[in-house]
Design an enzyme around this catalytic site. Structure first.
Site, PDB file in Angstrom:
ATOM      1  N   HIS A 120     -22.628 -22.406  28.409  1.00 31.21           N
ATOM      2  CA  HIS A 120     -21.509 -21.473  28.355  1.00 31.21           C
ATOM      3  C   HIS A 120     -21.797 -20.274  29.262  1.00 31.21           C
ATOM      4  O   HIS A 120     -22.397 -19.282  28.824  1.00 31.21           O
ATOM      5  CB  HIS A 120     -21.285 -20.994  26.923  1.00 31.21           C
ATOM      6  N   GLY A 125     -24.899 -19.700  16.101  1.00 31.09           N
ATOM      7  CA  GLY A 125     -24.099 -20.785  16.653  1.00 31.09           C
ATOM      8  C   GLY A 125     -22.894 -21.020  15.771  1.00 31.09           C
ATOM      9  O   GLY A 125     -21.751 -20.954  16.248  1.00 31.09           O
ATOM     10  N   PRO A 126     -23.095 -21.289  14.466  1.00 31.76           N
ATOM     11  CA  PRO A 126     -21.943 -21.328  13.556  1.00 31.76           C
ATOM     12  C   PRO A 126     -21.311 -19.932  13.511  1.00 31.76           C
ATOM     13  O   PRO A 126     -21.902 -18.985  12.976  1.00 31.76           O
ATOM     14  CB  PRO A 126     -22.569 -21.708  12.214  1.00 31.76           C
ATOM     15  N   ASN A 147     -12.574 -10.366  24.961  1.00 36.41           N
ATOM     16  CA  ASN A 147     -12.093 -10.889  26.247  1.00 36.41           C
ATOM     17  C   ASN A 147     -10.800 -11.686  26.120  1.00 36.41           C
ATOM     18  O   ASN A 147     -10.230 -12.117  27.121  1.00 36.41           O
ATOM     19  CB  ASN A 147     -13.173 -11.734  26.932  1.00 36.41           C
ATOM     20  N   HIS A 192     -15.570 -20.872  29.996  1.00 38.60           N
ATOM     21  CA  HIS A 192     -16.164 -20.719  28.659  1.00 38.60           C
ATOM     22  C   HIS A 192     -17.327 -21.672  28.414  1.00 38.60           C
ATOM     23  O   HIS A 192     -18.441 -21.228  28.139  1.00 38.60           O
ATOM     24  CB  HIS A 192     -15.102 -20.925  27.577  1.00 38.60           C
ATOM     25  N   SER A 248     -22.207 -14.433 -16.163  1.00 38.51           N
ATOM     26  CA  SER A 248     -22.178 -15.878 -16.375  1.00 38.51           C
ATOM     27  C   SER A 248     -23.411 -16.535 -15.790  1.00 38.51           C
ATOM     28  O   SER A 248     -24.002 -17.435 -16.389  1.00 38.51           O
ATOM     29  CB  SER A 248     -20.919 -16.487 -15.753  1.00 38.51           C
ATOM     30  N   GLU A 306     -18.892 -15.803  -1.682  1.00 41.12           N
ATOM     31  CA  GLU A 306     -20.014 -16.739  -1.740  1.00 41.12           C
ATOM     32  C   GLU A 306     -20.632 -17.024  -0.373  1.00 41.12           C
ATOM     33  O   GLU A 306     -21.854 -17.051  -0.228  1.00 41.12           O
ATOM     34  CB  GLU A 306     -19.571 -18.066  -2.388  1.00 41.12           C
ATOM     35  N   ASP A 332     -12.915 -25.306 -18.473  1.00 38.57           N
ATOM     36  CA  ASP A 332     -12.393 -24.885 -17.172  1.00 38.57           C
ATOM     37  C   ASP A 332     -11.919 -26.063 -16.332  1.00 38.57           C
ATOM     38  O   ASP A 332     -11.169 -25.876 -15.368  1.00 38.57           O
ATOM     39  CB  ASP A 332     -13.451 -24.097 -16.398  1.00 38.57           C
ATOM     40  N   HIS A 365     -13.639 -26.696 -11.696  1.00 37.82           N
ATOM     41  CA  HIS A 365     -14.885 -25.951 -11.860  1.00 37.82           C
ATOM     42  C   HIS A 365     -16.069 -26.851 -12.227  1.00 37.82           C
ATOM     43  O   HIS A 365     -17.194 -26.369 -12.304  1.00 37.82           O
ATOM     44  CB  HIS A 365     -14.721 -24.882 -12.946  1.00 37.82           C
ATOM     45  N   ARG A 376     -24.833 -24.405 -18.515  1.00 44.04           N
ATOM     46  CA  ARG A 376     -24.115 -23.479 -19.406  1.00 44.04           C
ATOM     47  C   ARG A 376     -24.453 -23.772 -20.860  1.00 44.04           C
ATOM     48  O   ARG A 376     -24.564 -22.869 -21.682  1.00 44.04           O
ATOM     49  CB  ARG A 376     -22.610 -23.619 -19.197  1.00 44.04           C
TER      50      ARG A 376
END
Length: 672
Positions: A36, A124-125, A195, A270, A393, A419, A477, A481, A528
């Site tokens: 790139h 990268g991600p 850009n 690019h 929780s 998260e 739930d 869940h 749980r």
């Protein structure tokens, strides 16, 4: 040509400093026939100003604790950071620049921490590098509050991050930026390569956000419309931003592929080589007449940061020695934590955690996790973490929990419902050093965090992931869940240890392993529902650390082996009793961590897994991963469909997680 594209007097394309960056990017991409070039060419002035005038770093010691951190979040522009490291004096020779994107080179397609000296994080991600930078800035601010004393400042560095449109389109940028603004991370400066171009063309067709207004709403200082090719304007923006007490976004208007005669300002520069003709014309445009990969000595001299870095480092060393004289115990603790070493009291703390776990008795493993975390915390001031708005929780609070929003020297981050951002921020904290980050949410929401978990594993960072509500047994739930495939999918991530403890004692061993591990992350999967404490002798308890062990052996040779993990170990034990009453002796094996067990020598595994008899595995989740262990002759009692809403006991019975069904499965296998 618009105003931004005009070449101002002090931003001439022929400035040798930036010409060297552009030329190396062009040469490396052309040689690799891959890469790139556009972003490095467009960000050359931004990089030159930052690295030559502001960034405090020492090329001779890339791990100097009080160095500024630099993160290239738009990691596809990797040749920019490689050129910067090479030119400023790091141990990255031209031979490695020439091997850009080649197998086993130190100049990979995207920057990788631990591969290239001076690279602070693997990027990268898109967006994750930005979140890593937020984590680094949190670590700096918290570490400073914990160790600095009046007249003695040993932690005082900044975090700089480059990012592009792609990073800002990713939702993680919202999560991380919002928290950074709330925490007032005044030493965090982000330079936005604005850009207007990405792979599909002009971003205005799909990205019309008012980005400056968005960041102002987060509580950031925003510098709008900076000419990204004007060194003076960039310098002034950085200098002013560092005085605001807020995180700063500097919006640099740039031209992608600047200098390329037909491809600048377009997506054509690019993600592909410019081509020989365009490359030659680009070099001519910025007055670079040298052969490929050749940099004149006078240009190297303009870039060389070794003397400046040595001076900055020496000044810090003198200040640290004065600190050591005034606070010898604090200095020793600072060095231990920065080195990532365990406290000397680790063995005693681990023993205390086991003792308190035993005293807890029959509890949900999430409650056991709280007991164990409370036992370790006094000996681990480096623990820094929290939950994604599920603290009560996940039970990741403990005696001594102190949010950094209430005390900057605290040990807890209230992440909110973020998260993905939480997990990538934890990576940044781990990369910074001085802390062991832990983060928590429901297991089913590990999907939101998954790519950051993967990056923890890829980078080999010590991050502890606490995932509670581990199966359909969470109950009412319902299937949205209730995790089914999640434990098994986490086990697919290389270098991630997944612990699913059967009771409080196994939970203590899981935390012990996570804290001791220095080469990768650990996921601790907790229930749980209440789990019964399993009886063990001393040898059996010690064997937990192996990741798999014989929990119960029959008086006579076993006819079969029951293998279980987590909540279902108690189910296997109950099935054992039913089978014993029917004169069918079985061995019960608990495998709290399959990864640790698989690292054992084959002979040691064979002491647990007896291939001479059939095996039945039990886990309230996807069955595929257990098939290799049980083989064609065995069976898996599991769940390969989504759950339903209802009370825990009704659900377990409905889906066949009963002692009788497990016992019947063993009998069926033996009758074949």
């Amino acid at each position: 040509m618009n105003q931004i594209q005009k070449i101002t007097a002090d931003a001439s394309l022929s400035w040798p400093v930036t010409a060297a960056l552009r030329a190396l990017a062009i040469d490396a991409v052309e040689a690799a026939k891959s890469g790139h070039p556009g972003a490095p060419m467009g960000m050359a002035e931004m990089a030159a100003v930052l690295w030559r005038q502001h960034l405090r770093h020492d090329p001779a010691d890339p791990k100097w604790p009080d160095r500024d951190r630099f993160v290239l979040s738009n990691g596809h522009a990797s040749m920019l950071v490689y050129a910067l490291l090479h030119l400023t004096g790091y141990d990255l020779p031209m031979s490695e620049i020439k091997r850009f994107r080649q197998l086993h080179s130190k100049t990979a397609g995207h920057p990788e921490v631990g591969v290239t000296v001076g690279v602070e994080t693997t990027t990268g991600p898109l967006g994750q590098g930005f979140a890593n930078a937020v984590g680094m800035a949190i670590a700096e601010k918290t570490l400073a509050a914990q160790f600095n004393r009046p007249g003695h400042t040993i932690v005082d560095h900044r975090t700089f991050v480059f990012l592009g449109d792609g990073c800002l389109m990713e939702g993680i940028s919202h999560e991380a930026a919002s928290l950074a603004g709330r925490l007032k991370l005044g030493k965090l400066v982000a330079l936005y390569d604005d850009n207007g171009i990405s792979i599909d063309g002009k971003v205005e067709e799909w990205f019309a956000d008012d980005t400056p207004a968005r960041f102002e709403a987060y509580g950031w200082n925003v510098v709008r419309n900076v000419d990204g090719h004007h060194p003076g304007a960039i310098d002034a923006a950085i200098s002013a931003s560092l005085q605001t007490g807020k995180p700063s976004l500097i919006c640099c208007k740039t031209v992608i592929g600047r200098g390329a005669p037909t491809k600048q300002g377009t997506e054509n520069s690019h993600g592909a080589p410019l081509g020989p003709e365009e490359a030659a014309q680009a070099k001519a445009a910025f007055g670079w007449s040298h052969p490929p990969f050749e940099v004149p000595a006078d240009v190297y001299a303009m870039w060389d940061q070794r003397a400046r870095g040595a001076g900055l480092h020496a000044d810090w060393t003198a200040r640290f020695e004065a600190y050591r004289q005034a606070f010898p115990e604090l200095a020793a603790e600072f060095e231990r934590r920065v080195a990532g070493d365990l406290p000397k009291s680790f063995t005693e703390a681990a023993a205390r955690a086991v003792t308190e776990a035993k005293a807890a008795g029959n509890v949900a493993s999430r409650k056991a996790g709280q007991v164990v975390l409370s036992a370790f915390a006094p000996d681990f001031p480096e623990l820094l973490g929290g939950s994604a708005d599920l603290t009560h929780s996940n039970l990741t609070n403990f005696k001594g929990t102190l949010p950094i929003t209430r005390d900057e020297a605290g040990n807890t981050i209230l992440f909110g419902v973020r998260e993905f951002g939480m997990s990538a921020i934890a990576n940044g904290i781990a990369l910074h050093g001085g802390f062991i980050p832990f983060v928590a949410t429901f297991l089913v929401f590990s999907d939101y965090a998954r790519n950051a978990i993967r990056m923890s594993a890829l980078m080999g960072q010590r991050v502890v992931y606490v995932f509670t509500h581990d199966s359909i047994a969470l109950g009412e739930d319902g299937p949205t869940h209730q995790p089914v495939e999640h434990v098994e999918s986490l086990r697919l991530i290389p270098n991630l240890d997944v612990w699913r403890p059967a009771d409080a004692v196994e939970t203590a061993y899981a935390w012990r392993a996570a804290l001791a591990r220095r080469d990768g992350p650990t996921a601790i999967i907790l229930s749980r529902q209440t789990l019964p404490a399993q009886p063990r002798d001393a040898a059996t308890e010690t064997a937990i650390a192996n990741g798999g062990y014989v929990l119960s052996e029959p008086a006579t040779a076993p006819a079969a082996v029951l293998v279980a993990t987590g909540s279902e170990v108690a189910l296997a034990v109950a099935a054992r009793d039913l089978l014993a009453a029917a004169n069918v002796p079985v061995r019960v094996v608990s495998i709290p961590c399959r990864e640790a067990f698989e690292r054992l020598a084959p002979a040691d595994q064979a002491k647990v897994i007896d291939r001479a008899v059939p095996h039945v595995a039990v886990e309230a989740g996807a069955t595929r991963g257990w098939r290799a262990l049980v083989g064609f002759a065995g069976e898996v009692v599991g769940l390969d469909r989504f759950g339903e809403s209802g009370p825990e006991k009704d659900l377990l019975a409905h889906f066949g997680f009963t002692p009788q069904r497990v016992a019947d499965t063993v009998k069926t296998v033996l009758s074949r």
